[in-house]
Every structure is written in structure tokens, then in C-alpha cells.
Design an enzyme around this catalytic site. Structure first.
Site, short mmCIF file in Angstrom:
data_model
loop_
_atom_site.label_atom_id
_atom_site.label_comp_id
_atom_site.label_asym_id
_atom_site.label_seq_id
_atom_site.Cartn_x
_atom_site.Cartn_y
_atom_site.Cartn_z
CB CYS A 104 -22.15 11.64 37.12
SG CYS A 104 -21.66 9.80 36.83
CB CYS A 131 -3.37 5.55 38.15
SG CYS A 131 -4.14 4.97 36.37
CG ASP A 180 -0.33 8.29 23.99
OD1 ASP A 180 -0.24 9.31 24.70
OD2 ASP A 180 -0.48 6.98 24.21
CB CYS A 182 -19.03 15.53 34.81
SG CYS A 182 -17.55 14.95 33.73
#
Length: 348
Positions: free
Chosen positions: A193, A216, A136, A190
Site C-alpha cells: 500500500c 510537509c 510530546d 503496510c
């Protein structure tokens, strides 16, 4: 010595499991040719906000093969950090601070990287080759690569999901010159949903599988420098570092694997700390409290700015004196947040 890379891969998976990883998959560096265009669109629309590093290193980020041309395989590994509590409960405690689950103890970068290096050293002991490990902090698109390696799929909240892990897990990557057999890419599951989209307080998802970082809460509380848009401040609630709403609501978490790493277990003092105790932190106090924590990287000023937004949203007039004390703070974003908090509480 192994008789084949298939045999080596089997033993690698076993060793990675012993080292603490829950899942391992392998893909080619060029397995996700569409990510460059997806990244171009994301940046072109300005959805990266102040994260200029995304735009500056797009060539490498959009092409894993360009990052290290000699690499033949990308080994993707998943390490669970599943909480043993409901992260949504603290959102109802307005005098408390909500800290993202991953930041409630040690910095995962340090923990995962040590584990990755252990796996990498084992691999080099078994076969000729070279490796590079990433957690990361490099221009690596971990989530698309992890899907290509069969670890799961990127859900509608853009995070990685897995049938057998849920979505509470960190990703690590080992690039290697060893030519391993690859895994079948993950398939999206998914369905109809939309729980993760519906729960987002700031409507940060323009569409399923798309994120606008500028809305966000994780971005706003961690990456965004300076004052937050006044229209968004009430939507932050008491979230002062990150946001787990879209992760916590996902139905696939019923299959989540419990984390065995003690360094990911929430520190009692970070599970639901009182806003009154955090807002008084000076730089030294901040550094002492968050030594070894990922929170330390945002610094005292941005952290206290976030605390003041939470105080303004708390409805708790007993916190008014603490906000007033910061009206003349040297940091402009902190003093601005203090004025906003005082205005909110004075209006009650």
C-alpha cells in the site's frame, strides 16, 4: 501489594484502560538503538527545517537511556482521538478553513498529561519506584519507542499505525525505575500500500518511511516561521493548521477505535470555519478564539499568514477586500501573504 511485576503490569493495563487509554505496551529504554543514526541522517540532510530544537537535543532524543539513566522501563500508552467525520471533505470547500483533527478542540498535551499523571500516581501507590511522564514536549522519540513496546508500527507516512487502533491516536510515555516485563515489538504491516504517499499534496515523502519536514504541510503551517516558498503555497489549499491527508486515507482506519474523550470532539466553530471570519482576527481575537487550543502556540501572525494563503487558493474574489486590508500589516510574513493572495485573486 502485587506478588510480581508481571501481576503489577496486568493491573496497570487494567487501570490505564479505566483511565481512558486504549492500549499500553512496555519496552526497555535502549530498545531502539538505531534511532540515533536515523535522527543523525534526518538532521544532516536538513529535513528538520527550522526545528533547531531537534538538532540541539539530539543526544537525549537519540538515546532514551541517556535522558534518564536510572529508568528501567518505558511505558507507552495510546489514546484515540478518532474523528466522527471525514477530514478530507472540507478540502473541497474553498471558502472554508481546514484544521487538523487533533486541533479542533482542547490541547491534547494538557489532556493526555493529566491522564498520564493519574496512571503514574496509581503506579507509585502500588510499588516502590520513580516515574517521569512525557507528552510530546521532551526529547523523546515516542513513535519508535511505541513500536518497540508493541503498540503498532511506523507506517510509510512515518506515523504510528495499529491493527486495532488505526492511526488516530496520541502517544504518552512514562519512564520508570520499575523493571517490568517487556512486550514484543510491533511488526510493519503496510504491505504494498502507498495510499499515504500518493495523497500527499506536496510530495513530502522522499521514500517510504521517510519524511522531509520542509515539504510537509503540518510543518509549513505550524513550525515554519516567515514566508512559505511561493512554489509550495498553491499546494497548501485551504489547510491552515496541520494536514490529515496521509492519516485519513490509511486503510487501517477501518479498525480505528472511536474516541470517548469529549475534549477531542470537534468544536462546531472549528470544524470548517469561514476564511472571511478568521482573516480579520487581531491578536486579542485570536487569543480569545483559541484559548485552550494547540493552535494558540503559533500566534496570530503565523495563523493569519496561513489564512491568506488559503484565501489566495480559494478562487473566491469576494475575499479580495479582506486580503487587501492586510497589505500593510506590521508582520512582514502577513503582508507578503496578503500581496500573494491579492495577486492570485486579481488574476481570476
Amino acid at each position: 501489594m502485587p506478588t510480581s511485576t508481571s501481576d503489577l503490569k496486568t493491573r496497570l493495563i487494567d487501570f490505564a484502560n479505566q483511565a481512558g487509554f486504549a492500549k499500553l505496551g512496555i519496552c526497555r529504554p535502549d530498545a531502539v538503538p538505531d534511532i540515533a543514526n536515523r535522527l543523525d541522517d534526518f538532521v544532516a540532510q536538513g529535513r528538520h527545517g527550522q526545528m533547531t530544537w531537534m538538532a540541539e537535543r539530539m543526544h537525549w532524543r537519540g538515546s532514551p537511556a541517556a535522558l534518564w539513566p536510572e529508568a528501567r522501563s518505558v511505558i507507552m500508552l495510546a489514546e484515540p482521538y478518532t474523528p466522527d467525520h471525514d477530514p478530507l471533505e472540507v478540502l473541497q470547500q474553498k471558502d472554508r478553513a481546514a484544521i487538523s483533527v487533533y486541533a479542533q478542540n482542547r490541547d491534547y498535551h494538557d489532556v493526555v498529561k493529566k491522564r498520564l499523571k493519574r496512571v503514574g500516581r496509581w503506579l507509585l501507590d502500588q510499588a516502590d519506584g520513580q516515574i517521569k511522564v512525557f507528552v510530546d514536549t521532551a526529547p523523546v522519540m515516542e513513535k519508535p519507542l511505541a513500536q518497540a513496546a508493541g503498540l503498532g508500527w511506523q507506517g510509510k507516512h512515518t506515523n504510528l499505525l495499529s491493527r486495532d487502533l488505526g492511526n488516530w491516536f496520541f502517544l504518552g510515555a512514562i519512564f520508570t525505575t520499575i523493571d517490568f516485563p517487556v512486550d514484543t515489538a510491533g511488526v510493519e504491516n503496510c504491505g504494498s500500500c502507498t495510499a499515504c504517499l500518493d495523497i500527499c499534496p506536496t510530495n513530502a515523502f522522499p521514500a517510504p518511511f521517510q519524511l522531509d519536514a520542509r515539504r510537509c504541510i503540518s510543518y509549513l503551517t505550524i513550525e515554519h516561521k516567515g514566508p512559505v516558498d511561493p512554489q509550495l503555497r498553491p499546494l497548501l489549499g485551504n489547510r491552515i493548521y496541520g494536514c490529515d491527508d496521509c492519516l485519513a486515507i490509511c486503510p487501517w482506519n477501518k479498525f480505528a477505535v472511536t474516541s470517548q474523550e469529549i475534549k477531542y470532539k470537534a468544536r462546531p466553530d472549528l470544524l470548517s470555519p469561514r476564511l472571511a471570519e478568521l482573516v480579520v482576527l487581531d491578536d486579542a481575537g485570536f487569543r480569545a478564539l483559541f484559548s485552550g487550543s494547540p493552535i494558540k502556540r503559533i500566534g496570530r501572525d503565523r495563523f493569519v499568514r496561513n489564512i491568506l494563503y488559503a484565501i489566495g487558493n480559494s478562487g473566491d474574489v469576494s475575499l479580495l477586500p479582506a486580503a487587501k486590508k492586510l497589505l500593510n500589516d506590521p508582520d512582514p510574513a502577513v503582508s507578503d501573504a496578503a500581496r500573494w493572495a491579492v495577486e492570485q485573486l486579481s488574476a481570476i
